[in-house]
Design a protein around this motif. Structure first.
Motif, PDB file in Angstrom:
ATOM      1  N   ALA A 144     -55.520 -10.733  19.257  1.00 60.15           N
ATOM      2  CA  ALA A 144     -55.811 -10.056  17.818  1.00 60.15           C
ATOM      3  C   ALA A 144     -55.040  -8.726  17.334  1.00 60.15           C
ATOM      4  CB  ALA A 144     -57.536  -9.834  17.568  1.00 60.15           C
ATOM      5  N   VAL A 145     -55.063  -7.868  18.305  1.00 62.54           N
ATOM      6  CA  VAL A 145     -54.374  -6.590  18.134  1.00 62.54           C
ATOM      7  C   VAL A 145     -52.835  -6.955  18.320  1.00 62.54           C
ATOM      8  CG1 VAL A 145     -53.605  -4.273  19.444  1.00 62.54           C
ATOM      9  CG2 VAL A 145     -56.319  -5.112  19.224  1.00 62.54           C
ATOM     10  N   LEU A 146     -52.193  -7.707  19.206  1.00 60.61           N
ATOM     11  CA  LEU A 146     -50.836  -8.069  18.967  1.00 60.61           C
ATOM     12  C   LEU A 146     -50.708  -8.483  17.362  1.00 60.61           C
ATOM     13  CD1 LEU A 146     -50.153  -9.175  22.827  1.00 60.61           C
ATOM     14  CD2 LEU A 146     -49.611  -6.849  21.606  1.00 60.61           C
ATOM     15  N   ARG A 147     -51.264  -9.417  17.232  1.00 63.41           N
ATOM     16  CA  ARG A 147     -51.105 -10.037  16.037  1.00 63.41           C
ATOM     17  C   ARG A 147     -50.950  -9.050  14.671  1.00 63.41           C
ATOM     18  NH1 ARG A 147     -54.497 -14.284  17.792  1.00 63.41           N
ATOM     19  NH2 ARG A 147     -56.227 -13.355  16.747  1.00 63.41           N
ATOM     20  N   ARG A 148     -52.035  -8.119  14.813  1.00 64.69           N
ATOM     21  CA  ARG A 148     -51.939  -7.070  13.562  1.00 64.69           C
ATOM     22  C   ARG A 148     -50.748  -6.163  13.964  1.00 64.69           C
ATOM     23  NH1 ARG A 148     -57.624  -6.665  15.303  1.00 64.69           N
ATOM     24  NH2 ARG A 148     -57.130  -4.696  16.124  1.00 64.69           N
ATOM     25  N   ALA A 149     -50.416  -5.838  14.951  1.00 58.75           N
ATOM     26  CA  ALA A 149     -49.206  -4.892  15.295  1.00 58.75           C
ATOM     27  C   ALA A 149     -47.980  -5.468  14.787  1.00 58.75           C
ATOM     28  CB  ALA A 149     -49.131  -4.551  16.654  1.00 58.75           C
ATOM     29  N   ALA A 150     -47.866  -7.050  14.954  1.00 56.73           N
ATOM     30  CA  ALA A 150     -46.570  -7.784  14.586  1.00 56.73           C
ATOM     31  C   ALA A 150     -46.503  -7.539  12.968  1.00 56.73           C
ATOM     32  CB  ALA A 150     -46.906  -9.169  15.331  1.00 56.73           C
ATOM     33  N   SER A 151     -47.691  -7.923  12.435  1.00 53.95           N
ATOM     34  CA  SER A 151     -47.922  -8.015  11.241  1.00 53.95           C
ATOM     35  C   SER A 151     -47.430  -6.708  10.381  1.00 53.95           C
ATOM     36  CB  SER A 151     -49.281  -8.410  10.562  1.00 53.95           C
ATOM     37  OG  SER A 151     -49.218  -8.377   9.137  1.00 53.95           O
ATOM     38  N   ALA A 152     -47.993  -5.622  10.913  1.00 53.52           N
ATOM     39  CA  ALA A 152     -47.608  -4.423  10.559  1.00 53.52           C
ATOM     40  C   ALA A 152     -46.278  -4.147  10.698  1.00 53.52           C
ATOM     41  CB  ALA A 152     -48.544  -3.233  11.060  1.00 53.52           C
ATOM     42  N   GLU A 153     -45.623  -4.229  11.604  1.00 48.29           N
ATOM     43  CA  GLU A 153     -44.337  -3.870  12.060  1.00 48.29           C
ATOM     44  C   GLU A 153     -43.467  -4.814  11.013  1.00 48.29           C
ATOM     45  OE1 GLU A 153     -42.876  -4.449  15.694  1.00 48.29           O
ATOM     46  OE2 GLU A 153     -43.651  -2.733  16.702  1.00 48.29           O
ATOM     47  N   ARG A 154     -43.743  -6.032  10.668  1.00 50.05           N
ATOM     48  CA  ARG A 154     -43.091  -6.774   9.728  1.00 50.05           C
ATOM     49  C   ARG A 154     -43.054  -6.180   8.237  1.00 50.05           C
ATOM     50  NH1 ARG A 154     -41.463 -12.120  11.102  1.00 50.05           N
ATOM     51  NH2 ARG A 154     -42.111 -12.652  13.268  1.00 50.05           N
ATOM     52  N   GLU A 155     -44.226  -5.795   7.880  1.00 46.84           N
ATOM     53  CA  GLU A 155     -44.382  -5.159   6.674  1.00 46.84           C
ATOM     54  C   GLU A 155     -43.651  -3.575   6.559  1.00 46.84           C
ATOM     55  OE1 GLU A 155     -48.561  -4.385   5.999  1.00 46.84           O
ATOM     56  OE2 GLU A 155     -49.065  -6.318   5.884  1.00 46.84           O
ATOM     57  N   LYS A 156     -43.379  -3.190   7.525  1.00 43.45           N
ATOM     58  CA  LYS A 156     -42.660  -1.822   7.639  1.00 43.45           C
ATOM     59  C   LYS A 156     -40.901  -2.170   7.658  1.00 43.45           C
ATOM     60  CE  LYS A 156     -44.447   0.062  11.303  1.00 43.45           C
ATOM     61  NZ  LYS A 156     -44.834   1.099  12.084  1.00 43.45           N
ATOM     62  N   GLY A 157     -40.854  -3.492   7.825  1.00 47.49           N
ATOM     63  CA  GLY A 157     -39.293  -3.806   7.917  1.00 47.49           C
ATOM     64  C   GLY A 157     -38.878  -3.684   9.402  1.00 47.49           C
ATOM     65  N   LEU A 158     -39.648  -3.576  10.501  1.00 43.73           N
ATOM     66  CA  LEU A 158     -39.263  -3.400  11.915  1.00 43.73           C
ATOM     67  C   LEU A 158     -39.571  -4.735  12.498  1.00 43.73           C
ATOM     68  CD1 LEU A 158     -40.766  -0.062  12.932  1.00 43.73           C
ATOM     69  CD2 LEU A 158     -38.641  -0.459  12.462  1.00 43.73           C
ATOM     70  N   LEU A 159     -38.600  -4.890  13.451  1.00 42.09           N
ATOM     71  CA  LEU A 159     -38.509  -6.285  13.983  1.00 42.09           C
ATOM     72  C   LEU A 159     -37.805  -5.916  15.403  1.00 42.09           C
ATOM     73  CD1 LEU A 159     -36.611  -8.995  11.658  1.00 42.09           C
ATOM     74  CD2 LEU A 159     -39.354  -8.655  12.405  1.00 42.09           C
ATOM     75  N   THR A 160     -38.643  -6.202  16.391  1.00 40.78           N
ATOM     76  CA  THR A 160     -38.507  -5.917  17.913  1.00 40.78           C
ATOM     77  C   THR A 160     -38.512  -6.922  18.897  1.00 40.78           C
ATOM     78  OG1 THR A 160     -40.968  -5.225  18.271  1.00 40.78           O
ATOM     79  CG2 THR A 160     -39.330  -3.492  17.585  1.00 40.78           C
ATOM     80  N   TYR A 161     -37.883  -6.765  19.903  1.00 41.50           N
ATOM     81  CA  TYR A 161     -37.771  -7.761  20.904  1.00 41.50           C
ATOM     82  C   TYR A 161     -37.594  -7.010  22.213  1.00 41.50           C
ATOM     83  CZ  TYR A 161     -37.810 -11.807  24.217  1.00 41.50           C
ATOM     84  OH  TYR A 161     -37.965 -12.657  25.292  1.00 41.50           O
ATOM     85  N   GLU A 162     -38.594  -6.731  23.171  1.00 44.18           N
ATOM     86  CA  GLU A 162     -38.305  -5.783  24.193  1.00 44.18           C
ATOM     87  C   GLU A 162     -37.735  -4.776  23.939  1.00 44.18           C
ATOM     88  OE1 GLU A 162     -36.858  -7.977  27.684  1.00 44.18           O
ATOM     89  OE2 GLU A 162     -38.485  -9.429  27.522  1.00 44.18           O
ATOM     90  N   ASN A 163     -36.341  -4.330  24.242  1.00 46.13           N
ATOM     91  CA  ASN A 163     -35.650  -3.045  24.210  1.00 46.13           C
ATOM     92  C   ASN A 163     -34.772  -3.183  22.872  1.00 46.13           C
ATOM     93  OD1 ASN A 163     -33.942  -4.975  25.392  1.00 46.13           O
ATOM     94  ND2 ASN A 163     -32.654  -3.456  26.427  1.00 46.13           N
ATOM     95  N   LEU A 164     -35.030  -4.037  22.133  1.00 42.89           N
ATOM     96  CA  LEU A 164     -33.889  -4.264  20.857  1.00 42.89           C
ATOM     97  C   LEU A 164     -34.891  -4.210  19.543  1.00 42.89           C
ATOM     98  CD1 LEU A 164     -31.420  -5.356  19.593  1.00 42.89           C
ATOM     99  CD2 LEU A 164     -32.495  -7.584  20.148  1.00 42.89           C
ATOM    100  N   MET A 165     -34.281  -3.248  18.924  1.00 43.67           N
ATOM    101  CA  MET A 165     -35.304  -2.926  17.392  1.00 43.67           C
ATOM    102  C   MET A 165     -34.360  -3.140  16.119  1.00 43.67           C
ATOM    103  SD  MET A 165     -37.480   0.365  16.135  1.00 43.67           S
ATOM    104  CE  MET A 165     -38.808   0.270  17.333  1.00 43.67           C
ATOM    105  N   LEU A 166     -34.790  -3.981  15.202  1.00 46.10           N
ATOM    106  CA  LEU A 166     -33.839  -3.666  13.919  1.00 46.10           C
ATOM    107  C   LEU A 166     -34.903  -3.264  12.909  1.00 46.10           C
ATOM    108  CD1 LEU A 166     -31.932  -6.833  12.648  1.00 46.10           C
ATOM    109  CD2 LEU A 166     -33.828  -5.946  11.531  1.00 46.10           C
ATOM    110  N   ASP A 167     -34.147  -2.278  12.187  1.00 50.15           N
ATOM    111  CA  ASP A 167     -35.113  -1.781  11.092  1.00 50.15           C
ATOM    112  C   ASP A 167     -34.372  -2.245   9.986  1.00 50.15           C
ATOM    113  OD1 ASP A 167     -35.907  -0.094   8.929  1.00 50.15           O
ATOM    114  OD2 ASP A 167     -36.498   1.747  10.385  1.00 50.15           O
TER     115      ASP A 167
END
Length: 227
Positions: A119-142
């Motif tokens: 549940a926490v991981l789903r909320r965190a992923a949703s929050a990052e998408r809303e901020k325009g942040l996409l991540t995978y391990e050491n990779l981040m796209l803003d």
């Protein structure tokens, strides 16, 4: 595979919890105190997806660790669930006020813990998408700043490379055909050949360095990012 750092001084609880997490599909690393946790966090090229943090620890306590995490720009967004024998309302409020994403008191059921983590991981992923942040391990796209970083180091991409990476991140774990990538990134009216996708993927991998290995080739189909 998502990674979890478990900071728990009780060896039995630490080992049982780690075993349950691994059976649930997570990669779990356990730590008995704050010193060993910080050493691993600072040395690691990639960040954990979740931290399970006990309050009562030898040396630096869990609340102090949590505060440092939330005050650090690189670690502030890592989801944290507090694990503690303290079940009083005041302790729960303190943990949440310090920035914990959730709180679970010992003894806890493994099924409940796994559900809370998801549940926490789903909320965190949703929050990052809303901020325009996409991540995978050491990779981040803003998406808002139109920047890409690997291990916090900037990577210069062309517009199409950026859009290709963004679409791969949005669909992490899914196999994407060349035609689907062509439609999504280049547009339905683009008259180029699917070879264009291969050329851009090759260039993208090179620019991302070791992080380019996250982009997998699926033979006779296309590509996917991650497992």
């Amino acid at each position: 595979m998502q990674t979890v750092f478990l900071v728990e001084d009780d060896e039995d609880i630490r080992e049982l919890t780690a075993y349950a997490l691994e059976n649930a599909g997570f990669a779990c690393t356990g730590f008995e105190d704050g010193d060993s946790f910080w050493e691993a966090l600072l040395a690691g090229a990639s960040l954990p997806d979740m931290i399970l943090l006990d309050i009562m620890l030898p040396g630096e306590d869990g609340l102090s660790i949590l505060k440092k995490l939330r005050d650090h720009p690189r670690y502030e967004c890592i989801p944290v669930i507090m694990l503690t024998a303290k079940s009083g309302e005041a302790d729960k409020v303190r943990g949440l006020n310090f920035g914990a994403d959730d709180y679970i008191a010992k003894p806890f059921g493994v099924t409940e813990l796994i559900a809370r983590i998801h549940a926490v991981l789903r909320r965190a992923a949703s929050a990052e998408r809303e901020k325009g942040l996409l991540t995978y391990e050491n990779l981040m796209l803003d998406n808002e700043r139109h920047t890409v970083t690997v291990d916090s180091e900037g990577v210069a991409l062309t517009f199409l490379e950026f859009e290709l990476l963004r679409y791969l991140l949005l669909n992490a774990g899914l196999v994407l055909s060349r035609d689907r990538l062509m439609d999504a990134v280049w547009g339905y009216d683009y008259k180029g050949e699917s070879r264009t996708v291969d050329v851009h993927v090759k260039s993208l991998r090179q620019k991302l360095g070791p992080a380019g290995e996250h982009i997998k080739t699926v033979r006779n189909v296309g590509y996917k990012l991650g497992e």
